[in-house]
Design an enzyme around this catalytic site. Structure first.
Site, PDB file in Angstrom:
ATOM      1  N   ASP A   7     -11.914   5.363   2.740  1.00 51.16           N
ATOM      2  CA  ASP A   7     -12.897   4.645   2.242  1.00 51.16           C
ATOM      3  C   ASP A   7     -12.102   5.153   1.177  1.00 51.16           C
ATOM      4  OD1 ASP A   7     -14.562   3.545   0.108  1.00 51.16           O
ATOM      5  OD2 ASP A   7     -15.851   2.761   1.075  1.00 51.16           O
ATOM      6  N   HIS A   8     -11.515   4.257   0.272  1.00 55.09           N
ATOM      7  CA  HIS A   8     -10.627   5.320  -1.331  1.00 55.09           C
ATOM      8  C   HIS A   8     -11.648   5.606  -2.472  1.00 55.09           C
ATOM      9  CE1 HIS A   8     -10.683   1.170  -3.076  1.00 55.09           C
ATOM     10  NE2 HIS A   8     -11.100   1.325  -4.255  1.00 55.09           N
TER      11      HIS A   8
ATOM     12  N   LEU B 284       1.112  -0.849  -0.202  1.00 57.57           N
ATOM     13  CA  LEU B 284      -0.043  -0.444  -0.176  1.00 57.57           C
ATOM     14  C   LEU B 284       1.053   1.108   0.073  1.00 57.57           C
ATOM     15  CD1 LEU B 284      -2.341   1.258   0.354  1.00 57.57           C
ATOM     16  CD2 LEU B 284      -2.288   1.469   2.509  1.00 57.57           C
TER      17      LEU B 284
ATOM     18  N   GLU C 162     -16.611  -6.181 -12.531  1.00 59.97           N
ATOM     19  CA  GLU C 162     -15.389  -6.276 -11.903  1.00 59.97           C
ATOM     20  C   GLU C 162     -15.505  -7.009 -13.400  1.00 59.97           C
ATOM     21  OE1 GLU C 162     -12.756  -6.156  -9.088  1.00 59.97           O
ATOM     22  OE2 GLU C 162     -14.647  -5.803  -7.983  1.00 59.97           O
TER      23      GLU C 162
ATOM     24  N   HIS D 128     -17.933  -0.049   0.285  1.00 62.20           N
ATOM     25  CA  HIS D 128     -18.234   1.007  -0.613  1.00 62.20           C
ATOM     26  C   HIS D 128     -19.147   1.320  -1.150  1.00 62.20           C
ATOM     27  CE1 HIS D 128     -13.670   0.638  -1.120  1.00 62.20           C
ATOM     28  NE2 HIS D 128     -13.683  -0.632  -1.410  1.00 62.20           N
TER      29      HIS D 128
ATOM     30  N   ARG E   3       9.694  -3.588  10.468  1.00 58.28           N
ATOM     31  CA  ARG E   3       9.888  -5.082  10.799  1.00 58.28           C
ATOM     32  C   ARG E   3      11.697  -5.249   9.899  1.00 58.28           C
ATOM     33  NH1 ARG E   3       9.326  -8.688  14.470  1.00 58.28           N
ATOM     34  NH2 ARG E   3       6.681  -8.815  15.404  1.00 58.28           N
TER      35      ARG E   3
END
Length: 495
Positions: free
Chosen positions: A182-183, A16, A221, A245, A45
């Protein structure tokens, strides 16, 4: 407007951060929203050096196409020089002490005035631990500076787990300090819904139960789960797409008009809209919600979900959801909202169809039973962006035969290229403290309560999967859902 801030990104080596956050921050830097008085600490890490971290950041910019092929350009390197890396174990208190020391040094070096944004680009199970240590180890600044927490979905798996997650961070951060990404809310066409509704007298006057027959939302999709099979086995279409969404889109389409368009008034109206969605019994949920899972296509050239790498060959995870919601907000009381989303469908398209009521009397028809074609307003979200209004007009030279025509507006490739990426816009909003395009806890919790009933109803029955072929528009039951109401899906690329 430039804003000073220190960003601390937990999960700084992750996908991300690489694909979305670093290119978005660079865009803000290039456009002047960030200047020289900002810094970023990336934590994870891995034992990276600052120099290696700089190379990773510049590579992320290049891969996102933001350097226009100019790998030796000065700007990405100047930008990357503001990034600092610290190897970090989220459970180790000593690491937070070291993080605080570095944060204080950078605050003084860049004159950041105590402004801090903590971005948790990690699995939600770590949120409470990180938030607690940030507070206990005094990484939250006091005085005039701000502390803001950005978190990613999923916000739990159901209402109880979402509440537990929210409680774990609310002990360290107040609700006004928490920015839930929330993109979809960062997409410009989604943000345009309010402008279309409330900025045009035509649609504002028609957006009510007297004129709207039904609303349809499709997130279709054409691809399958691809490399996300591991995640999808734990989530499914309901948790991945519907609860967040789609329910956010539903709230924007059904909310009442706010007195003032700001984050506070918009939030209140969205919460009200979700609270006014009819809560189903489990029997109603079984009737009004359809689930599906894709199988192979008709030519057997595409794998079914159960044959995808990383999935259980007896998986009961849904890759398709269709449902009927009923709003009881005053202006749209009783209007049904049909929703659907799925993978391996006929065509990729995200669109909203506002279907207006038809005139009972067609004065132009010789046969009194002949109906006028329905007027439909379509909002194209992606891949197209724009609007289509379908209405009737006279055609031909003789008589009064009416046929539907389409008034279209589509953004050009140039216009779309100028629209900020969703993450760019949302990070800029967080910098400015603007919560208009973020989800409030009450929105998240109410959406979970609505969907939990559906999930519980489904868990009582074994699904007959797979039940739709790759390349179709989902299970036949999804078509029947509307047919039972005397309606049909507007978007049907196979018709």
């Amino acid at each position: 407007m430039n804003q000073k801030a220190l960003f601390i990104i937990f999960g700084g080596t992750g996908d991300l951060a690489y694909r979305k956050l670093y290119p978005a921050l660079f865009n803000l830097y290039e456009k002047g929203y960030l200047k020289e008085d900002f810094a970023v600490i990336g934590t994870a890490r891995r034992p990276w050096s600052n120099d290696h971290y700089h190379e990773v950041v510049m590579s992320a910019i290049e891969d996102a196409g933001r350097d226009s092929g100019r790998t030796n350009d000065d700007l990405p390197r100047k930008f990357a020089s503001h990034f600092y890396y610290q190897s970090h174990n989220v459970d180790d208190v000593d690491h937070y002490v070291a993080l605080r020391k570095l944060a204080d040094e950078l605050d003084e070096k860049y004159d950041l005035q105590g402004n801090r944004i903590f971005y948790l680009a990690m699995a939600p199970r770590f949120f409470g631990t990180i938030a607690g240590h940030l507070k206990d180890q005094a990484l939250l600044t006091k005085g005039n500076g701000f502390n803001r927490l950005i978190i990613e979905k999923p916000f739990g798996r159901d209402y109880p787990s979402a509440k537990e997650l929210n409680d774990s961070i609310s002990g360290s951060f107040k609700e006004e300090q928490i920015f839930r990404i929330d993109h979809y809310l960062g997409k410009e066409p989604i943000q345009s819904i309010a402008g279309l509704r409330f900025g045009n007298a035509l649609f504002n006057s028609l957006w009510n139960k007297e004129h709207i027959d039904n609303i349809q939302i499709t997130l279709s999709e054409s691809l399958g789960v691809e490399e996300r099979a591991g995640y999808y086995e734990t989530a499914g279409a309901m948790r991945d797409m519907v609860q967040n969404h789609i329910m956010q889109i539903v709230s924007l389409l059904t909310m009442e008009r706010p007195d003032v368009f700001d984050s506070e008034h918009l939030r209140d109206k969205k919460i009200e809209a979700l609270e006014n969605i009819q809560m189903y019994t489990k029997e109603e949920a079984k009737k009004y919600f359809i689930r599906g899972q894709y199988g192979a296509d008709e030519a057997n050239t595409q794998l079914g979900y159960r044959d995808e790498e990383g999935t259980d060959n007896q998986s009961t995870v849904e890759t398709f959801v269709a449902g009927k919601l009923i709003t009881h907000n005053p202006s749209l009381d009783g209007v049904p909202v049909y929703i659907r989303t799925g993978k391996r469908l006929t065509k990729k398209s995200t669109q909203i169809n506002i279907v207006f009521k038809n005139d009972d009397q067609n004065i132009f028809a010789k046969d009194a039973s002949e109906k006028l074609k329905t007027n439909v307003l379509t909002m194209h979200i992606e891949p197209d962006q724009g609007f289509t209004l379908e209405f009737n007009t006279k055609t031909g030279n003789q008589g009064y035969n009416l046929s539907p025509v389409h008034l279209r507006y589509r953004k050009t490739a140039t216009e779309k290229a100028q629209i900020p990426d969703a993450y760019e816009g949302l990070i800029r909003d967080a910098l400015m403290g603007n919560k208009t395009n973020f989800a409030h806890w009450h929105e998240v919790s109410q959406a979970w309560k609505i969907m939990d009933v559906v999930r519980e109803a489904w868990d009582e029955e074994e699904p007959a999967f797979p039940n739709y072929a790759s390349g179709s528009m989902g299970p036949e039951a999804a078509m029947q859902l509307l047919a039972d109401d005397g309606r049909k899906w507007v978007f049907n690329p196979r018709s």
